[in-house]
Design a protein around this motif. Structure first.
Motif, short mmCIF file in Angstrom:
data_model
loop_
_atom_site.label_atom_id
_atom_site.label_comp_id
_atom_site.label_asym_id
_atom_site.label_seq_id
_atom_site.Cartn_x
_atom_site.Cartn_y
_atom_site.Cartn_z
N THR A 105 -29.48 -25.74 -94.68
CA THR A 105 -29.60 -25.56 -96.14
C THR A 105 -29.33 -26.88 -96.86
OG1 THR A 105 -28.92 -23.24 -95.99
CG2 THR A 105 -28.71 -24.33 -98.14
N THR A 106 -28.30 -27.60 -96.42
CA THR A 106 -27.99 -28.89 -97.04
C THR A 106 -29.13 -29.88 -96.79
OG1 THR A 106 -25.61 -28.54 -96.78
CG2 THR A 106 -26.36 -30.81 -97.10
N LEU A 107 -29.67 -29.89 -95.58
CA LEU A 107 -30.80 -30.78 -95.29
C LEU A 107 -31.99 -30.44 -96.16
CD1 LEU A 107 -30.68 -31.09 -91.39
CD2 LEU A 107 -29.98 -32.79 -93.09
N ARG A 108 -32.24 -29.16 -96.37
CA ARG A 108 -33.36 -28.74 -97.22
C ARG A 108 -33.15 -29.24 -98.65
NH1 ARG A 108 -33.26 -24.00 -95.63
NH2 ARG A 108 -34.89 -24.14 -94.04
N LEU A 109 -31.92 -29.16 -99.14
CA LEU A 109 -31.62 -29.66 -100.49
C LEU A 109 -31.75 -31.18 -100.54
CD1 LEU A 109 -28.57 -27.40 -101.39
CD2 LEU A 109 -30.89 -27.27 -102.34
N PHE A 110 -31.32 -31.86 -99.48
CA PHE A 110 -31.44 -33.32 -99.41
C PHE A 110 -32.90 -33.74 -99.49
CE2 PHE A 110 -32.07 -37.07 -96.61
CZ PHE A 110 -31.43 -38.03 -97.39
N ARG A 133 -22.76 -30.62 -102.01
CA ARG A 133 -23.30 -30.55 -100.65
C ARG A 133 -23.71 -31.93 -100.15
NH1 ARG A 133 -24.97 -26.06 -97.89
NH2 ARG A 133 -24.60 -24.02 -98.86
N LEU A 134 -24.32 -32.73 -101.02
CA LEU A 134 -24.76 -34.06 -100.60
C LEU A 134 -23.57 -34.97 -100.31
CD1 LEU A 134 -27.81 -34.71 -102.96
CD2 LEU A 134 -27.79 -33.85 -100.61
N ALA A 135 -22.50 -34.82 -101.09
CA ALA A 135 -21.29 -35.60 -100.81
C ALA A 135 -20.71 -35.22 -99.45
CB ALA A 135 -20.26 -35.37 -101.91
N GLN A 136 -20.73 -33.91 -99.13
CA GLN A 136 -20.24 -33.46 -97.82
C GLN A 136 -21.14 -33.99 -96.70
OE1 GLN A 136 -20.28 -29.23 -98.51
NE2 GLN A 136 -18.16 -29.18 -99.27
N LEU A 137 -22.44 -34.04 -96.97
CA LEU A 137 -23.39 -34.55 -95.97
C LEU A 137 -23.13 -36.03 -95.70
CD1 LEU A 137 -25.89 -34.14 -94.18
CD2 LEU A 137 -27.31 -34.62 -96.19
N GLU A 138 -22.90 -36.80 -96.75
CA GLU A 138 -22.61 -38.22 -96.57
C GLU A 138 -21.30 -38.41 -95.80
OE1 GLU A 138 -24.76 -40.54 -100.25
OE2 GLU A 138 -22.86 -39.53 -100.68
N ALA A 139 -20.33 -37.55 -96.07
CA ALA A 139 -19.06 -37.64 -95.33
C ALA A 139 -19.27 -37.29 -93.86
CB ALA A 139 -18.03 -36.69 -95.95
N THR A 140 -20.16 -36.33 -93.59
CA THR A 140 -20.43 -35.92 -92.21
C THR A 140 -21.09 -37.04 -91.41
OG1 THR A 140 -20.65 -33.58 -92.82
CG2 THR A 140 -21.71 -34.28 -90.77
N VAL A 141 -22.09 -37.70 -92.02
CA VAL A 141 -22.81 -38.74 -91.29
C VAL A 141 -22.11 -40.09 -91.38
CG1 VAL A 141 -25.01 -37.57 -91.57
CG2 VAL A 141 -24.34 -39.30 -93.25
N GLY A 142 -21.18 -40.21 -92.33
CA GLY A 142 -20.37 -41.42 -92.40
C GLY A 142 -21.04 -42.61 -93.05
N ARG A 182 -20.03 -33.38 -86.99
CA ARG A 182 -20.22 -31.94 -87.06
C ARG A 182 -21.70 -31.59 -87.13
NH1 ARG A 182 -16.87 -30.50 -92.22
NH2 ARG A 182 -17.75 -32.52 -92.81
N ASP A 183 -22.03 -30.33 -86.79
CA ASP A 183 -23.41 -29.88 -86.86
C ASP A 183 -23.92 -29.98 -88.29
OD1 ASP A 183 -23.34 -29.32 -84.19
OD2 ASP A 183 -22.93 -27.17 -84.44
#
Length: 300
Positions: free
Chosen positions: A7-12, A38-47, A2-3
């Motif tokens: 905002t999540t990248l800025r927090l990361f 948000r970081l947990a969702q980001l990790e799930a997105t990138v796998g 997913r795209d």
């Protein structure tokens, strides 16, 4: 995948910089639990895991370090987009970004752009300039980071289009009491017995000098590496090394600091600079006007 959410990248990025989720939350005015979600969702997105949880904080994993570099670039790009759109909302008719080599920036480009902007017809055009080494100028124009690039014509511009800009003359600058100071001209090989000052080692001119030395079985002995011509001239003034600089850059300070500029008797010592761009037909009206202004007439 997913795209990715800016905002999540800025927090990361904030968490990586702070090394602690709670501290990043304080800086960003958001609770730590919301960042963690948000970081947990980001990790799930990138796998893949992006952060190592330690006793007193966090640190990026190898994958996280890679994402961190990309995220910084994406956020910088988003910032440029925001700035460009704000400029248009304020009534500017156009914005042009230029990447240029150190020589072009130090010699004539700033004056040429200033003259362009003084014309009443260009009052609502904004021009941004950034110094890069020639290979990065070409890469930036090819990737769309800038509309126009100014670099030495020895650079490999690939499929980019070009126009003629200005030219300069490379000279060796030495202290007044140096063994080479009395010479009226020099071959490059005559300078190789002495320590040199270098600008960034992967710049086009430095790569060319290394190749020129290698062709005669020699090497260039770099005693000092600096990031600007002024710094190079200061090193020469101190008597630590000699340096290759454009005559157009060095002549004023050479007089003030009692340095000697000696022309190089080499076919590559007179350099020509070019304006490069992806496609003349695709340039914005503002970029086209500026390119026309900077273009010099062809000479024999």
């Amino acid at each position: 995948m997913r795209d990715l959410d800016l905002t999540t990248l800025r927090l990361f990025v904030a968490v990586c910089d702070a090394g602690n989720i709670a501290r990043a939350g304080e800086q960003c005015a958001i609770v730590g639990s919301a960042i963690s979600k948000r970081l947990a969702q980001l990790e799930a997105t990138v796998g893949t895991p992006l952060l190592l949880r330690k006793r007193h904080g966090v640190a990026p994993t190898p994958a996280g370090q890679s994402l961190l570099e990309h995220a910084r670039g994406m956020l910088a790009g988003a910032g440029r987009i925001e700035r460009d759109m704000q400029a248009f909302s304020c009534g500017l008719r156009g914005q042009v970004r230029i990447l240029a080599s150190a020589s072009a920036m130090a010699e004539s480009l700033a004056d040429d752009v200033a003259a362009f902007l003084k014309a009443p017809a260009h009052a609502k055009i904004q021009v941004d300039m950034e110094e890069r080494i020639s290979p990065e100028v070409v890469r930036g124009v090819r990737d769309g980071t800038a509309s126009l690039g100014i670099c030495w014509d020895a650079a490999d511009i690939g499929s980019l289009q070009q126009r003629r800009y200005r030219s300069d003359h490379l000279c060796m600058v030495v202290p007044a009491g140096h063994p080479l100071a009395r010479r009226k001209a020099l071959r490059f090989e005559q300078t190789l017995d002495y320590d040199h000052v270098s600008l960034p080692i992967n710049s086009a001119v430095q790569v060319m000098l290394q190749r020129a030395a290698a062709r005669i079985g020699r090497t260039v002995n770099y005693r000092v590496i600096v990031s600007s011509f002024e710094a190079a001239l200061r090193v020469v003034r101190a008597g630590l090394a000699i340096s290759l600089v454009p005559r157009e850059v060095g002549q004023l300070q050479a007089q003030a600091w009692n340095l000697k500029l000696i022309p190089l008797d080499e076919p590559w010592a007179r350099r020509r600079f070019i304006i490069c761009f992806r496609d003349a037909m695709a340039l914005s009206p503002a970029a086209q006007l500026l390119a026309d202004h900077l273009t010099q007439p062809d000479t024999p």
